[in-house]
Write a protein that holds these residues in place. Structure first.
Motif, PDB file in Angstrom:
ATOM      1  N   ASN A 158       0.803  -1.215   0.000  1.00 32.40           N
ATOM      2  CA  ASN A 158       0.000   0.000   0.000  1.00 32.40           C
ATOM      3  C   ASN A 158       0.840   1.271   0.000  1.00 32.40           C
ATOM      4  OD1 ASN A 158      -2.360  -1.388  -0.242  1.00 32.40           O
ATOM      5  ND2 ASN A 158      -2.662  -1.578   1.955  1.00 32.40           N
ATOM      6  N   GLY A 159       2.085   1.142  -0.457  1.00 37.63           N
ATOM      7  CA  GLY A 159       2.848   2.326  -0.831  1.00 37.63           C
ATOM      8  C   GLY A 159       2.174   3.037  -1.990  1.00 37.63           C
ATOM      9  N   SER A 160       1.308   2.320  -2.709  1.00 39.62           N
ATOM     10  CA  SER A 160       0.562   2.959  -3.794  1.00 39.62           C
ATOM     11  C   SER A 160      -0.370   4.041  -3.256  1.00 39.62           C
ATOM     12  CB  SER A 160      -0.235   1.927  -4.595  1.00 39.62           C
ATOM     13  OG  SER A 160      -1.077   1.153  -3.760  1.00 39.62           O
ATOM     14  N   TYR A 161      -0.808   3.899  -1.995  1.00 42.29           N
ATOM     15  CA  TYR A 161      -1.607   4.968  -1.384  1.00 42.29           C
ATOM     16  C   TYR A 161      -0.795   6.265  -1.321  1.00 42.29           C
ATOM     17  CZ  TYR A 161      -4.875   1.449   0.592  1.00 42.29           C
ATOM     18  OH  TYR A 161      -5.790   0.453   0.772  1.00 42.29           O
ATOM     19  N   ASP A 170      -2.993   9.670 -10.663  1.00 45.39           N
ATOM     20  CA  ASP A 170      -4.241  10.146 -11.261  1.00 45.39           C
ATOM     21  C   ASP A 170      -4.325   9.724 -12.725  1.00 45.39           C
ATOM     22  OD1 ASP A 170      -4.604  11.315  -8.845  1.00 45.39           O
ATOM     23  OD2 ASP A 170      -4.635  13.385  -9.560  1.00 45.39           O
ATOM     24  N   GLY A 171      -5.395   9.034 -13.083  1.00 45.08           N
ATOM     25  CA  GLY A 171      -5.587   8.615 -14.463  1.00 45.08           C
ATOM     26  C   GLY A 171      -4.728   7.447 -14.880  1.00 45.08           C
ATOM     27  N   ARG A 172      -4.026   6.828 -13.926  1.00 44.15           N
ATOM     28  CA  ARG A 172      -3.146   5.698 -14.242  1.00 44.15           C
ATOM     29  C   ARG A 172      -3.688   4.403 -13.650  1.00 44.15           C
ATOM     30  NH1 ARG A 172       1.736   7.203 -16.264  1.00 44.15           N
ATOM     31  NH2 ARG A 172       2.337   9.392 -16.051  1.00 44.15           N
ATOM     32  N   ARG A 173      -3.243   3.289 -14.220  1.00 46.19           N
ATOM     33  CA  ARG A 173      -3.528   1.974 -13.666  1.00 46.19           C
ATOM     34  C   ARG A 173      -2.578   1.715 -12.497  1.00 46.19           C
ATOM     35  NH1 ARG A 173      -4.247  -2.547 -17.615  1.00 46.19           N
ATOM     36  NH2 ARG A 173      -2.213  -3.147 -16.802  1.00 46.19           N
ATOM     37  N   ALA A 174      -3.094   1.059 -11.472  1.00 44.89           N
ATOM     38  CA  ALA A 174      -2.262   0.773 -10.299  1.00 44.89           C
ATOM     39  C   ALA A 174      -2.885  -0.363  -9.513  1.00 44.89           C
ATOM     40  CB  ALA A 174      -2.130   2.014  -9.418  1.00 44.89           C
ATOM     41  N   THR A 175      -2.085  -0.939  -8.614  1.00 42.03           N
ATOM     42  CA  THR A 175      -2.600  -1.984  -7.742  1.00 42.03           C
ATOM     43  C   THR A 175      -2.113  -1.743  -6.321  1.00 42.03           C
ATOM     44  OG1 THR A 175      -2.995  -4.368  -7.608  1.00 42.03           O
ATOM     45  CG2 THR A 175      -0.709  -3.668  -8.038  1.00 42.03           C
ATOM     46  N   MET A 183     -10.067  -0.122  -0.031  1.00 43.48           N
ATOM     47  CA  MET A 183      -9.678   1.169   0.525  1.00 43.48           C
ATOM     48  C   MET A 183      -9.104   2.082  -0.553  1.00 43.48           C
ATOM     49  SD  MET A 183     -10.231   2.002   3.634  1.00 43.48           S
ATOM     50  CE  MET A 183     -10.087   0.466   4.532  1.00 43.48           C
ATOM     51  N   MET A 184      -8.311   1.509  -1.461  1.00 45.65           N
ATOM     52  CA  MET A 184      -7.797   2.301  -2.576  1.00 45.65           C
ATOM     53  C   MET A 184      -8.951   2.836  -3.417  1.00 45.65           C
ATOM     54  SD  MET A 184      -5.328   3.547  -4.560  1.00 45.65           S
ATOM     55  CE  MET A 184      -3.739   2.721  -4.572  1.00 45.65           C
ATOM     56  N   TYR A 185      -9.912   1.969  -3.673  1.00 42.93           N
ATOM     57  CA  TYR A 185     -11.084   2.344  -4.462  1.00 42.93           C
ATOM     58  C   TYR A 185     -11.850   3.479  -3.787  1.00 42.93           C
ATOM     59  CZ  TYR A 185     -14.860   1.231  -7.771  1.00 42.93           C
ATOM     60  OH  TYR A 185     -15.786   1.273  -8.782  1.00 42.93           O
ATOM     61  N   ALA A 186     -11.937   3.412  -2.453  1.00 48.38           N
ATOM     62  CA  ALA A 186     -12.681   4.418  -1.704  1.00 48.38           C
ATOM     63  C   ALA A 186     -11.940   5.745  -1.619  1.00 48.38           C
ATOM     64  CB  ALA A 186     -12.976   3.897  -0.293  1.00 48.38           C
ATOM     65  N   LEU A 187     -10.630   5.673  -1.358  1.00 47.88           N
ATOM     66  CA  LEU A 187      -9.855   6.882  -1.119  1.00 47.88           C
ATOM     67  C   LEU A 187      -9.468   7.624  -2.392  1.00 47.88           C
ATOM     68  CD1 LEU A 187      -7.467   5.475   1.636  1.00 47.88           C
ATOM     69  CD2 LEU A 187      -9.190   7.264   1.970  1.00 47.88           C
ATOM     70  N   TYR A 188      -9.194   6.872  -3.467  1.00 46.29           N
ATOM     71  CA  TYR A 188      -8.621   7.491  -4.666  1.00 46.29           C
ATOM     72  C   TYR A 188      -9.386   7.074  -5.924  1.00 46.29           C
ATOM     73  CZ  TYR A 188      -4.975   8.289  -1.243  1.00 46.29           C
ATOM     74  OH  TYR A 188      -4.296   8.673  -0.106  1.00 46.29           O
ATOM     75  N   CYS A 270     -14.677  -1.152   2.145  1.00 46.07           N
ATOM     76  CA  CYS A 270     -13.369  -1.777   2.404  1.00 46.07           C
ATOM     77  C   CYS A 270     -13.361  -3.271   2.105  1.00 46.07           C
ATOM     78  CB  CYS A 270     -12.927  -1.524   3.826  1.00 46.07           C
ATOM     79  SG  CYS A 270     -13.828  -2.472   5.072  1.00 46.07           S
ATOM     80  N   GLU A 271     -14.530  -3.853   1.833  1.00 46.30           N
ATOM     81  CA  GLU A 271     -14.686  -5.252   1.427  1.00 46.30           C
ATOM     82  C   GLU A 271     -14.388  -6.247   2.542  1.00 46.30           C
ATOM     83  OE1 GLU A 271     -12.607  -5.958  -2.252  1.00 46.30           O
ATOM     84  OE2 GLU A 271     -13.534  -4.227  -3.227  1.00 46.30           O
TER      85      GLU A 271
END
Length: 312
Positions: A158-161, A170-175, A183-188, A270-271
């Motif tokens: 979750n360094g991607s956060y 922004d506008g990029r693919r990421a995991t 949480m990624m889906y919710a926050l960003y 958050c699933e």
């Protein structure tokens, strides 16, 4: 509650539940059909080492940083050996807000080599999962500026956060770690989340899945710089037998949105799997939705259709 703690709770709930999977979900879509191929993680070309000097690799460190996230890639880059003299072409250093020793995960203490003010301009940046409540605001600014001239800026788990918080995804693919997808889906919402890939590359930015996925992404970076044979030799030297760096689709088991039951519903944000009797609720379009806490319920109430699309 800090985001990292929310993530840990969602992971613990998911592991305890062992919920069966539903179907794959592509970034920017409501989902693939069952059995549809997972998007390829390779979107990049070979990299050219800088002329006349080693490759500078900066590891962003902050209190609470996940040890595996940065130590795995550090070990990979440390053991890349070239030529008859076994030259290591990567210069590794840790960067933080100050040179004061930092307590990272598991109680380990790390002393950064440089501060944001005096760190050498990196060719490659590695960002582990960090405690967002203890991350200096200057870290995001340094990351934004330093990434302008990197060949690769990569995150682990979750360094991607952190990359997303800096606006770099922004506008990029990421995991992210599979327990952090929701949480990624919710926050960003501006990030094109990809589920079920070991790593995702998009331009100069690369994000990996959880923890040991960073080893695979680091080997992939080695391959981009020096070719597959050098990467294979590095993996052999490390006695690392994983092949995820050649096969990002190997995380396919995490590509599916979890499915709950009547008594153990899924929080749509958050699933995490919940106990129905203890969950918070909200009725929307005559359907009752269940939530792990107020944070997730508030985000759902702000943009319900965004989250419903994942489960429809």
């Amino acid at each position: 509650m800090q985001r990292r703690e929310l993530f840990r709770l969602s992971v613990a709930a998911a592991l305890a539940a062992a919920v069966p999977a539903a179907r794959a979900v592509e970034a920017g879509s409501t989902g693939n059909e069952e059995g549809a191929p997972v998007p390829d993680g390779h979107l990049t070309s070979p990299l050219a080492p800088p002329a006349g000097r080693d490759i500078r690799v900066a590891f962003l460190i902050s209190e609470g940083a996940e040890v595996v996230d940065f130590s795995g890639p550090w070990g990979v880059f440390e053991y890349v050996l070239l030529g008859d003299d076994n030259h290591n072409p990567f210069k590794l250093y840790a960067v933080a807000a100050s040179r004061k020793p930092v307590k990272v995960s598991g109680g380990l203490t790390v002393t950064p080599d440089y501060t944001f003010a005096n760190a050498p301009a990196p060719d490659l940046i590695v960002v582990p999962a960090l405690d967002d409540e203890k991350l200096a605001p200057a870290a995001l600014q340094w990351l934004k500026v330093a990434s302008q001239k990197t060949a690769v800026t990569m995150s682990v788990c979750n360094g991607s956060y952190v990359l997303a918080a800096a606006g770099l995804l922004d506008g990029r693919r990421a995991t992210a770690h599979h327990g952090g997808y929701g949480m990624m889906y919710a926050l960003y919402p501006e990030v094109g989340l990809i589920r079920g890939l070991r790593y995702v590359e998009d331009g100069k930015f690369a994000t990996s899945g959880g923890l040991t996925s960073g080893v695979d992404l680091a080997l992939r970076v080695v391959e981009r710089y020096y070719g597959r044979e050098v990467a294979l030799h590095t993996a052999e030297h490390l006695e690392y037998h994983g092949t995820g760096w050649m096969h990002p689709e190997s995380n396919g088991q995490f590509a599916r949105v979890p499915v709950g039951t009547v008594e153990r519903p899924i929080c749509p944000v958050c699933e995490a799997q919940l106990i129905r009797a203890k969950a918070l609720t909200w009725v929307y379009h005559e359907k009752t939705w269940y939530f792990c806490g107020t944070w997730c319920r508030e985000r759902f109430m702000a943009t319900p259709e965004r989250f419903i699309a994942k489960f429809s």
